[in-house]
Scaffold this motif. Structure first.
Motif, short mmCIF file in Angstrom:
data_model
loop_
_atom_site.label_atom_id
_atom_site.label_comp_id
_atom_site.label_asym_id
_atom_site.label_seq_id
_atom_site.Cartn_x
_atom_site.Cartn_y
_atom_site.Cartn_z
N ILE A 12 0.84 -1.20 0.00
CA ILE A 12 0.00 0.00 0.00
C ILE A 12 0.87 1.25 0.00
N LEU A 13 1.88 1.28 0.85
CA LEU A 13 2.76 2.45 0.91
C LEU A 13 3.51 2.65 -0.40
N LYS A 14 3.96 1.57 -1.01
CA LYS A 14 4.67 1.67 -2.29
C LYS A 14 3.77 2.21 -3.39
N VAL A 15 2.55 1.70 -3.45
CA VAL A 15 1.61 2.14 -4.49
C VAL A 15 1.22 3.60 -4.24
N ASN A 16 1.00 3.98 -3.00
CA ASN A 16 0.67 5.37 -2.70
C ASN A 16 1.82 6.30 -3.07
N HIS A 17 3.05 5.88 -2.81
CA HIS A 17 4.22 6.66 -3.19
C HIS A 17 4.27 6.84 -4.70
N ALA A 18 4.04 5.76 -5.43
CA ALA A 18 4.03 5.83 -6.90
C ALA A 18 2.89 6.72 -7.39
N GLY A 19 1.74 6.63 -6.73
CA GLY A 19 0.60 7.46 -7.11
C GLY A 19 0.87 8.94 -6.91
N GLU A 20 1.53 9.27 -5.81
CA GLU A 20 1.89 10.67 -5.57
C GLU A 20 2.89 11.14 -6.63
N HIS A 21 3.79 10.25 -7.01
CA HIS A 21 4.76 10.56 -8.06
C HIS A 21 4.02 10.85 -9.37
N GLY A 22 3.02 10.03 -9.67
CA GLY A 22 2.20 10.26 -10.86
C GLY A 22 1.43 11.56 -10.78
N ALA A 23 0.87 11.87 -9.61
CA ALA A 23 0.10 13.11 -9.44
C ALA A 23 0.99 14.34 -9.67
N ILE A 24 2.21 14.28 -9.19
CA ILE A 24 3.15 15.39 -9.41
C ILE A 24 3.33 15.62 -10.91
N HIS A 25 3.43 14.53 -11.64
CA HIS A 25 3.64 14.64 -13.08
C HIS A 25 2.37 15.07 -13.83
N ILE A 26 1.21 14.71 -13.31
CA ILE A 26 -0.03 15.24 -13.90
C ILE A 26 -0.01 16.76 -13.79
N TYR A 27 0.28 17.26 -12.59
CA TYR A 27 0.31 18.72 -12.39
C TYR A 27 1.43 19.37 -13.19
N ILE A 121 -3.75 -3.18 11.76
CA ILE A 121 -2.53 -3.95 11.47
C ILE A 121 -1.25 -3.11 11.38
N ASP A 122 -1.37 -1.81 11.11
CA ASP A 122 -0.16 -0.99 10.97
C ASP A 122 -0.50 0.47 11.28
N GLU A 123 -0.34 0.82 12.54
CA GLU A 123 -0.70 2.16 13.01
C GLU A 123 0.12 3.26 12.33
N VAL A 124 1.40 3.01 12.11
CA VAL A 124 2.26 4.03 11.49
C VAL A 124 1.83 4.31 10.06
N ILE A 129 -1.03 7.78 5.97
CA ILE A 129 -2.12 7.93 5.00
C ILE A 129 -3.13 8.97 5.50
N ALA A 130 -3.49 8.90 6.76
CA ALA A 130 -4.47 9.84 7.32
C ALA A 130 -3.99 11.29 7.21
N SER A 131 -2.67 11.48 7.24
CA SER A 131 -2.13 12.84 7.21
C SER A 131 -2.32 13.55 5.87
N ILE A 132 -2.65 12.80 4.81
CA ILE A 132 -2.79 13.43 3.49
C ILE A 132 -4.23 13.56 3.02
N VAL A 133 -5.15 12.91 3.70
CA VAL A 133 -6.54 12.85 3.23
C VAL A 133 -7.15 14.25 3.08
N ALA A 134 -6.93 15.12 4.04
CA ALA A 134 -7.56 16.46 3.99
C ALA A 134 -7.11 17.24 2.75
N GLU A 135 -5.82 17.16 2.41
CA GLU A 135 -5.35 17.89 1.22
C GLU A 135 -5.88 17.27 -0.06
N GLU A 136 -5.98 15.95 -0.10
CA GLU A 136 -6.55 15.30 -1.29
C GLU A 136 -8.02 15.70 -1.45
N GLN A 137 -8.73 15.79 -0.34
CA GLN A 137 -10.13 16.23 -0.39
C GLN A 137 -10.22 17.68 -0.87
#
Length: 175
Positions: A12-27, A121-124, A129-137
């Motif tokens: 999940i963390l790897k895919v989210n990292h790649a997704g953010e990388h993609g979003a940067i390139h969209i912008y 299963i993984d609090e960290v 992930i929770a730290s970015i939800v507000a900005e994505e919204q």
């Protein structure tokens, strides 16, 4: 945490990292073209890109802490993101906004599902992930205000972008 849960959390963390990388390139692609097609949006697009850069850094730091390499789909996310941003940027404000709304709708749905999965299963990872939800919204909601009266191509564009975003996430979780 079991080995299977740990592997799933890292994926999940790897895919989210790649997704953010993609979003940067969209912008990046949109900013390049919006100078001519939607100059009033440049400030907002740069702000959104800065948010995505911060999100990517959060995921990169967590991957590094876990000694986990980036997702193999990161290059495809970047290349596809740039092409998507460039093309939609050519069509101006409504297409730029529709693209962001479509991407963020899919991303927010996945982030909520990830939070539910990772809560026990993984609090960290869950906190990252929770730290970015507000900005994505914020990206979704602000972009929705630019769509105005929907043109005849808004729905097909959003369906195409949503489908592509789902496909990239699905692929990233499996490579």
């Amino acid at each position: 945490m079991t080995a299977q849960a740990s592997t799933h959390a890292m994926r999940i963390l790897k895919v989210n990292h790649a997704g953010e990388h993609g979003a940067i390139h969209i912008y990046t692609g949109q900013i390049l073209v919006a100078r001519f097609t939607a100059p009033a949006m440049l400030s907002e697009l740069r702000e959104f890109k800065a948010h995505e850069e911060k999100h990517r850094a959060l995921f990169a730091a967590e991957l590094q802490r876990r000694a986990c390499p980036p997702c193999r789909s990161a290059f495809l996310c970047a290349a596809g993101g740039f092409v998507l941003g460039f093309i939609t940027g050519l069509f101006g404000r409504h297409a730029i906004a529709a693209t962001t709304v479509a991407v963020e709708r899919v991303v927010l749905r996945h982030l909520q599902a990830q939070l539910a999965t990772l809560a026990t299963i993984d609090e960290v990872a869950s906190k990252v992930i929770a730290s970015i939800v507000a900005e994505e919204q914020l990206h979704h909601d602000q972009s929705a205000t630019h769509m105005g009266t929907k043109s005849f191509c808004t729905k097909p564009l959003q369906a195409l972008v949503s489908g592509a975003t789902e496909a990239v996430i699905w692929t990233g979780m499996r490579v």
